[in-house]
Design a protein around this motif. Structure first.
Motif, PDB file in Angstrom:
ATOM      1  N   VAL A 140       1.072  -1.217  -0.150  1.00  0.00           N
ATOM      2  CA  VAL A 140       0.131   0.054   0.032  1.00  0.00           C
ATOM      3  C   VAL A 140       0.666   1.312  -0.043  1.00  0.00           C
ATOM      4  CG1 VAL A 140      -1.854  -1.030   1.029  1.00  0.00           C
ATOM      5  CG2 VAL A 140      -0.212  -0.107   2.542  1.00  0.00           C
ATOM      6  N   GLY A 141       0.477   2.366  -0.516  1.00  0.00           N
ATOM      7  CA  GLY A 141       1.024   3.650  -0.564  1.00  0.00           C
ATOM      8  C   GLY A 141       0.375   4.791  -0.986  1.00  0.00           C
ATOM      9  N   THR A 142       0.950   5.937  -0.898  1.00  0.00           N
ATOM     10  CA  THR A 142       0.481   7.279  -1.069  1.00  0.00           C
ATOM     11  C   THR A 142       0.915   7.502  -2.551  1.00  0.00           C
ATOM     12  OG1 THR A 142       2.093   8.188   0.149  1.00  0.00           O
ATOM     13  CG2 THR A 142      -0.008   7.939   1.107  1.00  0.00           C
ATOM     14  N   TRP A 143       0.031   8.029  -3.275  1.00  0.00           N
ATOM     15  CA  TRP A 143       0.178   8.877  -4.445  1.00  0.00           C
ATOM     16  C   TRP A 143      -0.493  10.090  -4.893  1.00  0.00           C
ATOM     17  CZ3 TRP A 143       3.440   6.349  -7.701  1.00  0.00           C
ATOM     18  CH2 TRP A 143       3.770   6.510  -9.274  1.00  0.00           C
ATOM     19  N   VAL A 144       0.257  11.215  -4.186  1.00  0.00           N
ATOM     20  CA  VAL A 144       1.520  11.094  -3.392  1.00  0.00           C
ATOM     21  C   VAL A 144       1.120  12.302  -2.287  1.00  0.00           C
ATOM     22  CG1 VAL A 144       3.086  10.530  -5.124  1.00  0.00           C
ATOM     23  CG2 VAL A 144       2.710  13.133  -4.557  1.00  0.00           C
ATOM     24  N   TYR A 145       1.653  12.161  -1.121  1.00  0.00           N
ATOM     25  CA  TYR A 145       1.536  13.055   0.033  1.00  0.00           C
ATOM     26  C   TYR A 145       1.862  14.288  -0.691  1.00  0.00           C
ATOM     27  CZ  TYR A 145       1.036   9.846   4.231  1.00  0.00           C
ATOM     28  OH  TYR A 145       0.442   9.090   4.873  1.00  0.00           O
ATOM     29  N   ALA A 146       1.347  15.382  -0.192  1.00  0.00           N
ATOM     30  CA  ALA A 146       1.536  16.760  -0.575  1.00  0.00           C
ATOM     31  C   ALA A 146       2.539  17.360   0.677  1.00  0.00           C
ATOM     32  CB  ALA A 146       0.196  17.640  -0.749  1.00  0.00           C
ATOM     33  N   SER A 147       3.693  17.665   0.289  1.00  0.00           N
ATOM     34  CA  SER A 147       4.519  17.824   1.665  1.00  0.00           C
ATOM     35  C   SER A 147       3.824  19.135   2.429  1.00  0.00           C
ATOM     36  CB  SER A 147       5.669  18.279   1.130  1.00  0.00           C
ATOM     37  OG  SER A 147       5.951  19.417   0.387  1.00  0.00           O
ATOM     38  N   PRO A 148       3.299  20.219   1.937  1.00  0.00           N
ATOM     39  CA  PRO A 148       2.799  21.299   2.791  1.00  0.00           C
ATOM     40  C   PRO A 148       1.649  21.039   3.583  1.00  0.00           C
ATOM     41  CG  PRO A 148       2.335  21.917   0.555  1.00  0.00           C
ATOM     42  CD  PRO A 148       3.200  20.556   0.385  1.00  0.00           C
ATOM     43  N   LEU A 149       1.051  19.991   3.314  1.00  0.00           N
ATOM     44  CA  LEU A 149      -0.241  19.912   4.178  1.00  0.00           C
ATOM     45  C   LEU A 149       0.019  19.505   5.559  1.00  0.00           C
ATOM     46  CD1 LEU A 149      -2.482  18.135   1.277  1.00  0.00           C
ATOM     47  CD2 LEU A 149      -2.435  20.363   2.165  1.00  0.00           C
ATOM     48  N   ARG A 150       0.955  18.957   5.930  1.00  0.00           N
ATOM     49  CA  ARG A 150       1.356  18.587   7.293  1.00  0.00           C
ATOM     50  C   ARG A 150       2.734  18.970   7.605  1.00  0.00           C
ATOM     51  NH1 ARG A 150      -0.482  15.012   4.141  1.00  0.00           N
ATOM     52  NH2 ARG A 150      -2.436  13.762   4.558  1.00  0.00           N
ATOM     53  N   THR A 151       3.023  18.926   9.064  1.00  0.00           N
ATOM     54  CA  THR A 151       4.379  19.314   9.466  1.00  0.00           C
ATOM     55  C   THR A 151       5.113  18.119   8.944  1.00  0.00           C
ATOM     56  OG1 THR A 151       4.311  18.304  11.379  1.00  0.00           O
ATOM     57  CG2 THR A 151       3.657  20.736  11.294  1.00  0.00           C
ATOM     58  N   SER A 152       6.553  18.179   8.570  1.00  0.00           N
ATOM     59  CA  SER A 152       7.241  17.221   7.979  1.00  0.00           C
ATOM     60  C   SER A 152       7.463  16.104   9.197  1.00  0.00           C
ATOM     61  CB  SER A 152       8.739  17.974   7.892  1.00  0.00           C
ATOM     62  OG  SER A 152       8.778  18.847   6.966  1.00  0.00           O
ATOM     63  N   ARG A 153       7.545  16.482  10.569  1.00  0.00           N
ATOM     64  CA  ARG A 153       7.855  15.432  11.532  1.00  0.00           C
ATOM     65  C   ARG A 153       6.591  14.491  11.466  1.00  0.00           C
ATOM     66  NH1 ARG A 153      11.950  12.669  13.825  1.00  0.00           N
ATOM     67  NH2 ARG A 153      11.571  11.742  15.745  1.00  0.00           N
ATOM     68  N   ASN A 154       5.381  15.243  11.356  1.00  0.00           N
ATOM     69  CA  ASN A 154       4.099  14.595  11.796  1.00  0.00           C
ATOM     70  C   ASN A 154       3.819  13.700  10.352  1.00  0.00           C
ATOM     71  OD1 ASN A 154       3.314  15.319  14.187  1.00  0.00           O
ATOM     72  ND2 ASN A 154       1.950  16.963  13.183  1.00  0.00           N
ATOM     73  N   LEU A 155       4.161  14.130   9.217  1.00  0.00           N
ATOM     74  CA  LEU A 155       4.331  13.189   7.968  1.00  0.00           C
ATOM     75  C   LEU A 155       5.105  11.855   8.101  1.00  0.00           C
ATOM     76  CD1 LEU A 155       2.939  12.567   5.286  1.00  0.00           C
ATOM     77  CD2 LEU A 155       4.376  14.550   4.295  1.00  0.00           C
ATOM     78  N   ALA A 156       6.185  12.043   8.423  1.00  0.00           N
ATOM     79  CA  ALA A 156       7.252  11.061   8.732  1.00  0.00           C
ATOM     80  C   ALA A 156       6.873  10.280   9.862  1.00  0.00           C
ATOM     81  CB  ALA A 156       8.640  11.694   9.193  1.00  0.00           C
ATOM     82  N   TRP A 157       5.978  10.355  10.901  1.00  0.00           N
ATOM     83  CA  TRP A 157       5.399   9.673  12.151  1.00  0.00           C
ATOM     84  C   TRP A 157       4.300   8.953  11.276  1.00  0.00           C
ATOM     85  CZ3 TRP A 157       1.895  11.396  16.008  1.00  0.00           C
ATOM     86  CH2 TRP A 157       1.570  10.207  17.111  1.00  0.00           C
ATOM     87  N   GLU A 158       3.431   9.455  10.511  1.00  0.00           N
ATOM     88  CA  GLU A 158       2.374   8.873   9.861  1.00  0.00           C
ATOM     89  C   GLU A 158       2.935   7.710   9.057  1.00  0.00           C
ATOM     90  OE1 GLU A 158      -0.752  10.219   6.753  1.00  0.00           O
ATOM     91  OE2 GLU A 158      -1.190  11.100   8.853  1.00  0.00           O
ATOM     92  N   ALA A 159       4.097   8.138   8.247  1.00  0.00           N
ATOM     93  CA  ALA A 159       4.527   7.172   7.319  1.00  0.00           C
ATOM     94  C   ALA A 159       4.944   6.058   7.958  1.00  0.00           C
ATOM     95  CB  ALA A 159       5.473   7.872   6.335  1.00  0.00           C
TER      96      ALA A 159
END
Length: 272
Positions: free
Chosen positions: A66-85
């Motif tokens: 499964v995967g994202t196609w694709v996360y948009a980087s400005p919609l979340r903080t970088s750390r939160n997006l990394a934590w989610e992934a």
């Protein structure tokens, strides 16, 4: 030159949850039975439930990646997006791929609507870098979450060469085969990464989550665009083989409305 042409084919499907839940579950199972390798979700609030919980549910239904196609980087903080992934990688036992980019055309309007800062393209690319750096820190030595980057310009390509596992080139309807093959050739001259192809149209069917609704399939064919594939399985197979030979593209992503049409192609080419 690295020999990307030798990579084995795999196929992904963008399949947002747009029906009732039982129908979507059945669609996910059909996609898995057809031989596709990866189920993908877009990152647009107006279209569906959030990608992370949707993908977590999908991962319990089949053995698909499964995967994202694709996360948009400005919609979340970088750390939160990394934590989610990272969390998705853990919960799927390594079957998650983080697709990430700086945002599709019109992202500025979405950011304003959401009350978020409208970052410059350079800042959005820096957010991609920060997200990947945080993801690697969270993964640690025991886990490696594959990263798929959507790129276009030289700075994004350089970051992808440094940090990504898979690259897809952001295309516009006006891009010809020569334009995208040229981008791929330039990248492949120095980098041996998996190259992915975003296919928004199969025959005359436009995938609603991969291209604008006013997309003209005939115009794409006239431009010799790589955004379109023939609906005839034999012709599609020949075209996909040609794209791997000419450009090194071995990972093909299509919309869920095209999954059935391309099922014979996937059955023949997946893993070859």
């Amino acid at each position: 030159m690295p020999d990307n042409a030798a990579r084995r084919f795999r196929f992904g499907v963008l399949a947002p949850l747009r029906t009732d839940l039982p129908a979507w579950r059945e669609q996910v199972r059909r996609i898995a039975d057809t031989g596709f390798s990866t189920l993908l979700m877009p990152d647009v609030q107006q279209w569906q439930p959030a990608p992370a919980p949707t993908l977590a549910v999908a991962a319990t239904l089949t053995d698909l990646r499964v995967g994202t196609w694709v996360y948009a980087s400005p919609l979340r903080t970088s750390r939160n997006l990394a934590w989610e992934a990272h969390s998705l990688s853990v919960l799927t036992e390594g079957r998650f791929e983080m697709g990430i980019g700086t945002g599709r055309p019109g992202i500025e309007d979405e950011l304003r609507t959401l009350g978020l800062p409208v970052a410059t393209p350079g800042r959005r690319l820096a957010q991609v870098r920060e997200t990947i750096t945080s993801l690697r820190e969270l993964d640690g030595p025991e886990l490696h979450t594959p990263v798929v980057m959507a790129v276009r310009g030289p700075k994004a390509q350089a970051l992808a060469a440094e940090s990504a596992d898979t690259v897809t080139f952001a295309s516009t309807p006006g891009d010809s085969r020569a334009d995208i093959i040229g981008l791929a050739a330039g990248f492949r001259a120095n980098h041996d990464l998996e190259l992915a192809q975003h296919v928004a149209v199969v025959g005359d069917e436009v995938s609603p989550f991969m291209a604008p609704p006013d997309t003209d399939p005939a115009a794409l064919r006239a431009a010799d665009s790589l955004l379109v594939l023939p609906s005839d399985p034999k012709a599609a197979t020949e075209e996909i083989l040609r794209r791997r030979e000419e450009g090194g593209f071995s990972y093909v992503v299509v919309g869920s409305n095209a999954a059935g049409t391309l099922a014979p192609v996937v059955a023949e080419l997946a893993g070859s």
